[in-house]
Write an enzyme that holds these catalytic residues in place. Structure first.
Site, PDB file in Angstrom:
ATOM      1  N   SER A   1     -12.093 -35.658  15.092  1.00  0.00           N
ATOM      2  CA  SER A   1     -10.723 -36.027  15.450  1.00  0.00           C
ATOM      3  C   SER A   1     -10.659 -37.230  16.382  1.00  0.00           C
ATOM      4  O   SER A   1      -9.843 -38.134  16.191  1.00  0.00           O
ATOM      5  CB  SER A   1     -10.025 -34.829  16.110  1.00  0.00           C
ATOM      6  OG  SER A   1      -9.959 -33.741  15.214  1.00  0.00           O
TER       7      SER A   1
ATOM      8  N   GLU B   1     -20.588 -41.110   9.676  1.00  0.00           N
ATOM      9  CA  GLU B   1     -20.546 -39.657   9.845  1.00  0.00           C
ATOM     10  C   GLU B   1     -21.624 -39.038   8.960  1.00  0.00           C
ATOM     11  O   GLU B   1     -21.663 -39.291   7.754  1.00  0.00           O
ATOM     12  CB  GLU B   1     -19.169 -39.112   9.472  1.00  0.00           C
ATOM     13  CG  GLU B   1     -19.090 -37.598   9.344  1.00  0.00           C
ATOM     14  CD  GLU B   1     -19.514 -36.858  10.601  1.00  0.00           C
ATOM     15  OE1 GLU B   1     -20.425 -36.007  10.507  1.00  0.00           O
ATOM     16  OE2 GLU B   1     -18.939 -37.142  11.673  1.00  0.00           O
TER      17      GLU B   1
ATOM     18  N   CYS C   1     -13.498 -29.367  14.602  1.00  0.00           N
ATOM     19  CA  CYS C   1     -12.183 -28.732  14.572  1.00  0.00           C
ATOM     20  C   CYS C   1     -11.735 -28.430  13.153  1.00  0.00           C
ATOM     21  O   CYS C   1     -11.347 -27.309  12.827  1.00  0.00           O
ATOM     22  CB  CYS C   1     -11.156 -29.619  15.262  1.00  0.00           C
ATOM     23  SG  CYS C   1      -9.497 -28.916  15.248  1.00  0.00           S
TER      24      CYS C   1
ATOM     25  N   CYS D   1     -11.440 -25.037  14.850  1.00  0.00           N
ATOM     26  CA  CYS D   1     -10.056 -24.619  15.042  1.00  0.00           C
ATOM     27  C   CYS D   1      -9.339 -24.223  13.757  1.00  0.00           C
ATOM     28  O   CYS D   1      -8.713 -23.167  13.684  1.00  0.00           O
ATOM     29  CB  CYS D   1      -9.240 -25.734  15.703  1.00  0.00           C
ATOM     30  SG  CYS D   1     -10.149 -26.841  16.766  1.00  0.00           S
TER      31      CYS D   1
ATOM     32  N   TYR E   1      -8.730 -36.967   5.933  1.00  0.00           N
ATOM     33  CA  TYR E   1      -9.408 -37.783   6.937  1.00  0.00           C
ATOM     34  C   TYR E   1     -10.068 -39.000   6.314  1.00  0.00           C
ATOM     35  O   TYR E   1     -10.013 -40.113   6.866  1.00  0.00           O
ATOM     36  CB  TYR E   1     -10.437 -36.927   7.695  1.00  0.00           C
ATOM     37  CG  TYR E   1      -9.860 -36.236   8.904  1.00  0.00           C
ATOM     38  CD1 TYR E   1     -10.220 -36.628  10.182  1.00  0.00           C
ATOM     39  CD2 TYR E   1      -8.942 -35.201   8.771  1.00  0.00           C
ATOM     40  CE1 TYR E   1      -9.689 -36.006  11.304  1.00  0.00           C
ATOM     41  CE2 TYR E   1      -8.400 -34.572   9.875  1.00  0.00           C
ATOM     42  CZ  TYR E   1      -8.774 -34.981  11.140  1.00  0.00           C
ATOM     43  OH  TYR E   1      -8.243 -34.376  12.241  1.00  0.00           O
TER      44      TYR E   1
ATOM     45  N   GLY F   1     -19.327 -14.060  25.862  1.00  0.00           N
ATOM     46  CA  GLY F   1     -18.034 -13.610  26.366  1.00  0.00           C
ATOM     47  C   GLY F   1     -17.016 -14.718  26.498  1.00  0.00           C
ATOM     48  O   GLY F   1     -15.971 -14.526  27.112  1.00  0.00           O
TER      49      GLY F   1
ATOM     50  N   ARG G   1     -23.106 -10.695  29.216  1.00  0.00           N
ATOM     51  CA  ARG G   1     -23.905 -10.456  30.423  1.00  0.00           C
ATOM     52  C   ARG G   1     -23.074 -10.422  31.699  1.00  0.00           C
ATOM     53  O   ARG G   1     -23.499  -9.870  32.710  1.00  0.00           O
ATOM     54  CB  ARG G   1     -24.983 -11.527  30.554  1.00  0.00           C
ATOM     55  CG  ARG G   1     -24.429 -12.932  30.751  1.00  0.00           C
ATOM     56  CD  ARG G   1     -25.529 -13.975  30.747  1.00  0.00           C
ATOM     57  NE  ARG G   1     -24.986 -15.319  30.957  1.00  0.00           N
ATOM     58  CZ  ARG G   1     -25.723 -16.418  30.964  1.00  0.00           C
ATOM     59  NH1 ARG G   1     -27.022 -16.325  30.762  1.00  0.00           N
ATOM     60  NH2 ARG G   1     -25.159 -17.599  31.160  1.00  0.00           N
TER      61      ARG G   1
ATOM     62  N   GLY H   1     -22.939 -20.688  23.947  1.00  0.00           N
ATOM     63  CA  GLY H   1     -22.828 -22.039  24.487  1.00  0.00           C
ATOM     64  C   GLY H   1     -22.943 -23.110  23.424  1.00  0.00           C
ATOM     65  O   GLY H   1     -23.375 -22.869  22.297  1.00  0.00           O
TER      66      GLY H   1
ATOM     67  N   ASP I   1     -16.234 -34.094  22.771  1.00  0.00           N
ATOM     68  CA  ASP I   1     -17.163 -33.077  23.261  1.00  0.00           C
ATOM     69  C   ASP I   1     -18.507 -33.646  23.687  1.00  0.00           C
ATOM     70  O   ASP I   1     -19.215 -33.028  24.485  1.00  0.00           O
ATOM     71  CB  ASP I   1     -17.399 -32.013  22.179  1.00  0.00           C
ATOM     72  CG  ASP I   1     -16.178 -31.148  21.934  1.00  0.00           C
ATOM     73  OD1 ASP I   1     -15.099 -31.471  22.465  1.00  0.00           O
ATOM     74  OD2 ASP I   1     -16.293 -30.154  21.183  1.00  0.00           O
TER      75      ASP I   1
ATOM     76  N   GLU J   1      11.434 -14.378  27.543  1.00  0.00           N
ATOM     77  CA  GLU J   1      12.502 -14.405  28.546  1.00  0.00           C
ATOM     78  C   GLU J   1      12.005 -13.927  29.905  1.00  0.00           C
ATOM     79  O   GLU J   1      12.566 -14.282  30.944  1.00  0.00           O
ATOM     80  CB  GLU J   1      13.697 -13.572  28.090  1.00  0.00           C
ATOM     81  CG  GLU J   1      13.451 -12.071  28.043  1.00  0.00           C
ATOM     82  CD  GLU J   1      14.693 -11.309  27.580  1.00  0.00           C
ATOM     83  OE1 GLU J   1      15.687 -11.295  28.328  1.00  0.00           O
ATOM     84  OE2 GLU J   1      14.661 -10.741  26.475  1.00  0.00           O
TER      85      GLU J   1
END
Length: 451
Positions: free
Chosen positions: A14, A34, A42, A47, A98, A175, A198, A261, A302, A439
């Site tokens: 992106s 690329e 993404c 995403c 793209y 997590g 962990r 990670g 990133d 609300e």
């Protein structure tokens, strides 16, 4: 010196595509390389496919709700092959979009890995070299696995869209938002999901009260969540993988996914050779204008490990073009970025958590948790939460946190107010839209605590 291009972009995600397109529209001669699929993490493996899987996984709840509302619903089982076929077709379509964006704006593309040969030269995989006045690195990041026995057999988030058939059971290790999102997705699709983390609570770095509620709701939905637990080893056995954990348990899972990670894609790209400074985790170190230690080389997204979100990479790409090609030095504002986590329930958040705000200054906390009308009528016990963190001194809303279905949609609009510096009294002056969940954001009159 004459260059082949004004700009050479490495990476077709992106951020890179946006920078290439805008620069080319302004008259620059631009090329882009690329090595994988256009659209980047993404669009191809993040995403977009994840959100489509979230939608698919929520239908069991919708069907149950429909029955509670009086509808006669005849639902068969989930057909993974049918969904996967449509998903792949949609990703192919988006990749085509793209590619067409670049082609229609005159950007020359190379389907190749690229590395830097010097400050103005890019070398492609076949040895071809191209020169450019400016080089923009937008090579993104990748998931990484821990160094432990058997980890090579585990999956990462990249693999979640390519199952031949959904596993009967899976262990998800981690997590963060990726681990928690896929735990909810696969649980909704009928997979027996166990999750090890962990730490003491999932979603580290987010508001403690918000992540606590999400954790409770995940467990209530059937996810076997083990906190303070990590994996020691895994080995292939009949029926899957035998996993030994730090809590002393030993169990067989059909699949194991690591969401432990991500690392920037900077390996073997020539950065050290030409003097581009890298950080401790391999990220490209840049200044506030996305410029590296080599003046002709810039980096966005990133690969810089600043704020790893697609809209941020796009903003960084736009600011780069404005700075370098339009003569208007533009910094990217990384403050008060609204964020959604597509757990089930979703989290929408902007600004400071209660914990971070409390360290900064005296605050008031306004919060409410309740059963929303739609789910309550259907007999579901799921709860939602609305929360505002307010400065005692300035009355500004320092943080807004929503845990609810559609929280991502809500936080986008709340983010406008918080970014503008709205005070608690500005929220109070806004008339509520009734009956809605949101609300409650403008009807909380009394702080639940101060500090």
């Amino acid at each position: 010196m004459a260059f082949d291009y004004d700009l050479f972009v490495i990476g077709g995600g992106s951020g890179g595509v946006r920078a290439a397109r805008v620069a080319a529209q302004g008259g620059a001669k631009v090329a882009l390389a690329e090595e994988d699929r256009y659209g980047g993490t993404c669009v191809i493996r993040g995403c977009v496919p994840k959100k489509l899987m979230v939608f698919a996984s929520e239908y069991p709840g919708h069907i149950a709700d429909a029955q509670a509302y009086g509808w006669t619903v005849h639902a068969g089982g989930f057909n993974w092959d049918a969904f996967k076929g449509k998903l792949n077709a949609e990703l192919d379509r988006l990749e085509g979009v793209y590619r067409n964006i670049l082609n229609s704006n005159g950007v020359e593309t190379f389907d190749s890995r690229a590395r830097l040969a010097d400050a103005h030269t890019v070398e492609l995989a076949d040895g071809t070299r191209k020169t450019a006045k400016h080089i923009l690195v937008a090579s993104g990041g990748r998931p990484v696995k821990p160094d432990l026995p058997g980890a090579e057999h585990g999956l990462t988030s990249n693999d979640m869209f390519h199952f031949d058939a959904l596993p009967k059971s899976i262990l998800i290790i981690g997590g963060g938002y990726i681990a928690c999102e896929f735990a909810g997705i696969l649980n909704g699709l009928g997979v027996d999901v166990t999750q090890y983390y962990r730490g003491a609570q999932i979603l580290r770095g987010f508001d403690e009260e918000a992540r606590g509620l999400v954790s409770e709701e995940m467990i209530a939905a059937g996810i076997d969540l083990h906190l303070g637990t990590n994996i020691l080893s895994m080995e292939p056995v009949e029926g899957g993988y035998n996993v030994k954990a730090t809590n002393g348990s030993e169990q067989v899972f059909e699949q194991v996914m690591f969401a432990t990670g991500r690392s920037p894609n900077t390996g073997d790209m020539g950065f050290e050779d030409i003097g581009v400074k890298l950080g401790r985790k391999g990220e490209i170190v840049v200044d506030e204008y996305s410029q590296t230690s080599v003046p002709s080389v810039y980096a966005v997204g990133d690969v810089t490990d600043r704020v790893n979100l697609t809209p941020v990479a796009i903003r960084e790409g736009m600011a780069f073009v404005e700075t370098v090609f339009n003569g208007n030095p533009t910094k990217v504002d990384h403050d008060l970025i609204p964020t959604a986590i597509f757990t089930q329930p979703e989290i929408g958040t902007v600004g400071l958590s209660e914990e971070a705000a409390r360290e900064q200054e005296p605050i008031e906390v306004y919060a409410t948790s309740f059963k929303p009308m739609q789910q309550s009528f259907a007999g579901r016990a799921a709860r939602v939460m609305m929360k505002l963190i307010v400065s005692q001194a300035t009355r500004k809303v320092l943080g807004c946190h929503i845990v609810a279905p559609g929280a991502g949609e809500m936080i986008q609009l709340a983010g406008v107010a918080v970014k503008m510096g709205a005070t608690k009294e500005d929220f109070d002056r806004t008339v509520a839209v009734h009956p809605t969940m949101s609300e409650e954001i403008v009807t909380m009159k009394t702080p639940v605590r101060t500090g």
